[in-house]
Design an enzyme around this catalytic site. Structure first.
Site, PDB file in Angstrom:
ATOM      1  N   LYS A  51       0.909  -1.089   0.018  1.00 50.87           N
ATOM      2  CA  LYS A  51       0.023   0.042   0.190  1.00 50.87           C
ATOM      3  C   LYS A  51       0.823   1.173   0.010  1.00 50.87           C
ATOM      4  O   LYS A  51       1.706   1.512   0.936  1.00 50.87           O
ATOM      5  CB  LYS A  51      -1.029  -0.187   1.218  1.00 50.87           C
ATOM      6  CG  LYS A  51      -1.978   1.068   1.205  1.00 50.87           C
ATOM      7  CD  LYS A  51      -2.977   1.175   2.285  1.00 50.87           C
ATOM      8  CE  LYS A  51      -2.296   1.664   3.548  1.00 50.87           C
ATOM      9  NZ  LYS A  51      -2.364   3.159   3.690  1.00 50.87           N
ATOM     10  N   ASP A  68      -3.255   4.120  -2.121  1.00 54.20           N
ATOM     11  CA  ASP A  68      -4.161   4.849  -1.198  1.00 54.20           C
ATOM     12  C   ASP A  68      -4.061   6.463  -1.167  1.00 54.20           C
ATOM     13  O   ASP A  68      -3.508   6.686  -0.442  1.00 54.20           O
ATOM     14  CB  ASP A  68      -3.723   4.286   0.224  1.00 54.20           C
ATOM     15  CG  ASP A  68      -4.560   4.744   1.350  1.00 54.20           C
ATOM     16  OD1 ASP A  68      -5.895   4.893   0.962  1.00 54.20           O
ATOM     17  OD2 ASP A  68      -4.024   4.695   2.554  1.00 54.20           O
ATOM     18  N   LYS A  71      -7.318   8.130  -1.639  1.00 56.21           N
ATOM     19  CA  LYS A  71      -8.551   8.513  -1.148  1.00 56.21           C
ATOM     20  C   LYS A  71      -9.200   9.575  -1.757  1.00 56.21           C
ATOM     21  O   LYS A  71      -9.359  10.612  -1.302  1.00 56.21           O
ATOM     22  CB  LYS A  71      -8.566   8.951   0.393  1.00 56.21           C
ATOM     23  CG  LYS A  71      -8.041   7.503   1.161  1.00 56.21           C
ATOM     24  CD  LYS A  71      -8.294   7.858   2.681  1.00 56.21           C
ATOM     25  CE  LYS A  71      -7.960   6.572   3.677  1.00 56.21           C
ATOM     26  NZ  LYS A  71      -6.482   6.246   3.578  1.00 56.21           N
ATOM     27  N   ASP A  94     -13.652  14.473  -4.932  1.00 51.90           N
ATOM     28  CA  ASP A  94     -13.577  15.777  -6.001  1.00 51.90           C
ATOM     29  C   ASP A  94     -14.796  15.634  -6.763  1.00 51.90           C
ATOM     30  O   ASP A  94     -15.535  14.658  -6.412  1.00 51.90           O
ATOM     31  CB  ASP A  94     -12.253  15.804  -6.531  1.00 51.90           C
ATOM     32  CG  ASP A  94     -11.641  17.263  -6.870  1.00 51.90           C
ATOM     33  OD1 ASP A  94     -12.614  17.941  -7.224  1.00 51.90           O
ATOM     34  OD2 ASP A  94     -10.652  17.620  -6.674  1.00 51.90           O
ATOM     35  N   THR A  99     -11.924   5.813  10.516  1.00 52.44           N
ATOM     36  CA  THR A  99     -11.923   5.539  11.973  1.00 52.44           C
ATOM     37  C   THR A  99     -11.739   6.576  12.750  1.00 52.44           C
ATOM     38  O   THR A  99     -12.118   6.472  13.858  1.00 52.44           O
ATOM     39  CB  THR A  99     -10.999   4.317  12.083  1.00 52.44           C
ATOM     40  OG1 THR A  99      -9.770   4.649  11.514  1.00 52.44           O
ATOM     41  CG2 THR A  99     -11.600   2.788  11.524  1.00 52.44           C
ATOM     42  N   ARG A 116       2.829  -1.450  10.745  1.00 51.53           N
ATOM     43  CA  ARG A 116       4.057  -1.773  11.775  1.00 51.53           C
ATOM     44  C   ARG A 116       4.429  -3.001  12.224  1.00 51.53           C
ATOM     45  O   ARG A 116       5.567  -3.123  12.603  1.00 51.53           O
ATOM     46  CB  ARG A 116       3.601  -0.918  12.893  1.00 51.53           C
ATOM     47  CG  ARG A 116       3.851   0.810  12.594  1.00 51.53           C
ATOM     48  CD  ARG A 116       2.954   1.897  13.527  1.00 51.53           C
ATOM     49  NE  ARG A 116       1.642   1.675  13.282  1.00 51.53           N
ATOM     50  CZ  ARG A 116       0.646   2.196  13.880  1.00 51.53           C
ATOM     51  NH1 ARG A 116       1.146   3.130  14.777  1.00 51.53           N
ATOM     52  NH2 ARG A 116      -0.524   2.236  13.612  1.00 51.53           N
TER      53      ARG A 116
END
Ligand code: C5P
Length: 231
Positions: A36, A63, A65, A68, A120, A211
């Protein structure tokens, strides 16, 4: 639920520098096929990041997002697919016209386009502040239906929403799920987490793991352990 679902691993390349990111990819080696690429790396290094990954035979979730007007989003998807994005995301809250334009662009390319529903980081108070009185869960479901109705491939969703979406949206609806923590790995700032195996059992098509792989002293082994859980 189909027990045969194949759940793939996407490693989030959340590193600030391109050479660091590529050194990590080379270190992880053949274990991980999907990466990603997010706004941090892409804003600094642009399509080169994607080209370098593709040159290594990797698949890329771009990614970005996008959110528009419909024409701009559709063209951004065309560009994203052109440089090699295999999965590209848009904000589902861009609305039905934007999602329809995104779906049309998607059909011209080989890429899959997925919708981000409710970030989130947005809780009830944050939604109310922007004029949305639905609960986060209701809003997720509403936006997932818009995504499905527009003909996009699926959504990015939290582990918590995964069972609901799998039930409501059917087996073919693509689910890409971050917030994954193998047993014994620090949760960090992630609150609603699942293990890779739980995510697979709940119906995830892709899990996004950052991570727990990047911060492990042996990232290839960390990835291999996750893949073993998914096998
Ligand atoms: O390091 P970690 O495994 O938490 O990384 C998860 C990745 O997924 C990060 O790139 C993060 O920005 C992204 N993500 C997330 N939660 C969301 C959407 C995206 O953690 N709801």
């Amino acid at each position: 639920m189909k027990m045969s679902r194949k759940t793939r691993l996407i490693s989030a390349l959340d590193l600030p520098e391109l050479d660091q990111a590529l050194a990590m990819v080379d270190r992880i080696g053949g274990a991980v096929e999907w990466y990603k690429v997010g706004k941090q790396l892409f804003t600094h290094y642009g399509p080169q990041v994607v080209r370098e990954l593709k040159a290594r035979g990797k698949k890329v979730f771009l990614d970005m997002k996008f959110h528009d007007i419909p024409n701009t989003v559709a063209n951004a998807i065309r560009s994203g697919a052109l440089i090699g994005g295999d999965i590209i995301d848009v904000h589902a809250s861009g609305g039905p016209a934007m999602l329809a334009a995104a779906a049309e662009a998607m059909r011209e390319t080989g890429a899959k386009v997925i919708g981000v529903t409710v970030l989130t980081s947005m809780d009830q108070a944050q939604l109310e502040a922007i004029g949305i009185s639905a609960t986060p869960q209701e809003q997720v479901l509403r936006l997932a239906h818009l995504v499905g109705d527009a003909g996009l491939s699926g959504v990015v969703c939290s582990a918590l929403e995964l069972p609901m979406l799998r039930k409501e949206m059917g087996e073919e609806f693509l689910t890409v799920v971050p917030g994954i923590r193998p047993a014994g790995v620090s949760a960090g700032d992630q609150k609603r987490i699942m293990t890779p195996r739980q995510a697979k059992e709940a119906g995830a098509d892709f899990i996004v793991v950052g991570r727990p792989i990047l911060a492990d002293p042996e990232p290839a082994e960390a990835a291999a352990r996750i893949l073993q859980e998914l096998a």
